[in-house]
Design a protein around this motif. Structure first.
Motif: not given
Length: 209
Positions: A7-17
């Motif tokens: 799962x990729x994405x910038x910070x605050x992109x919702x990755x962890x959620x």
């Protein structure tokens, strides 16, 4: 790797959620899963590398991050894949995109894509069954960043929104040029649910055939 989901994405992109929601859905189906946050986080060596690189130039810090990413792959991810589905929160694109965006921001030539490709080809880094890009709107990322946790990287983004924009744009471009990927609008519940269902179907297909 049929059990490896990135799962990729910038910070605050919702990755962890998204990772948490995906893991919950897989566990309900009886799948054994392991969530791995990865480099600079999950091992004593990684935490030590993070501490050592804290006050270095960020491109030098990226060398430490890459070193720990390789160690993490060999010592944690690869063994876990023998018995479970690994959900990897950030992997190759996160560091490659960061370095590329930093180069653009500092008017320098910075690109490690070929290095990462060779590391994958040599099996030092793994190729996932699918890469999920969490890509809400840039406005959503900026708004979430206002209320995000305070650390060196988040504070830097808040002070340098132009850099965060470059990073976001680079990640979007990568998502549009990657095979075997899903682009998820994580500011849309419908997009999230559709992506989770698609990943479940893919895992069933690859692990049961």
């Amino acid at each position: 790797m049929k059990n490896f989901v990135v799962i990729e994405g910038v910070c605050c992109s919702g990755k962890t959620t998204f990772c948490n929601l995906l893991q919950e859905s897989l566990n309900k189906l009886g799948w054994c899963t392991y969530y791995n946050h990865g480099a600079f986080t999950d091992t004593d060596i990684g935490n030590n590398f993070k501490l050592q690189s804290k006050n270095m130039n960020w491109n030098i810090g990226a060398v430490y991050y890459l070193g720990d990413l390789i160690l993490n792959t060999q010592q944690i991810i690869r063994p876990m894949l023998r018995e479970t589905i690994v959900l990897q929160d950030r992997y190759i694109d996160s560091i490659s995109s960061f370095v590329a965006a930093y180069g653009k921001y500092s008017n320098d030539c910075c690109n490690i894509d070929s290095v990462m490709s060779h590391l994958q080809e040599s099996n030092m880094l793994l190729t996932p069954i699918i890469t999920v890009y969490c890509v809400p709107s840039l406005d959503t990322v900026m708004e979430r960043m206002k209320y995000g946790r305070h650390n060196d990287i988040h504070d830097y983004y808040r002070k340098n929104p132009a850099f965060l924009k470059l990073l976001y744009e680079d990640m979007v471009e990568r998502s549009q040029n990657t095979k075997n990927c899903l682009i998820v609008q994580t500011d849309s519940a419908k997009s999230i649910n559709e992506a989770i269902n698609e990943i479940i179907d893919l895992l069933k297909e690859k692990n049961l055939t």
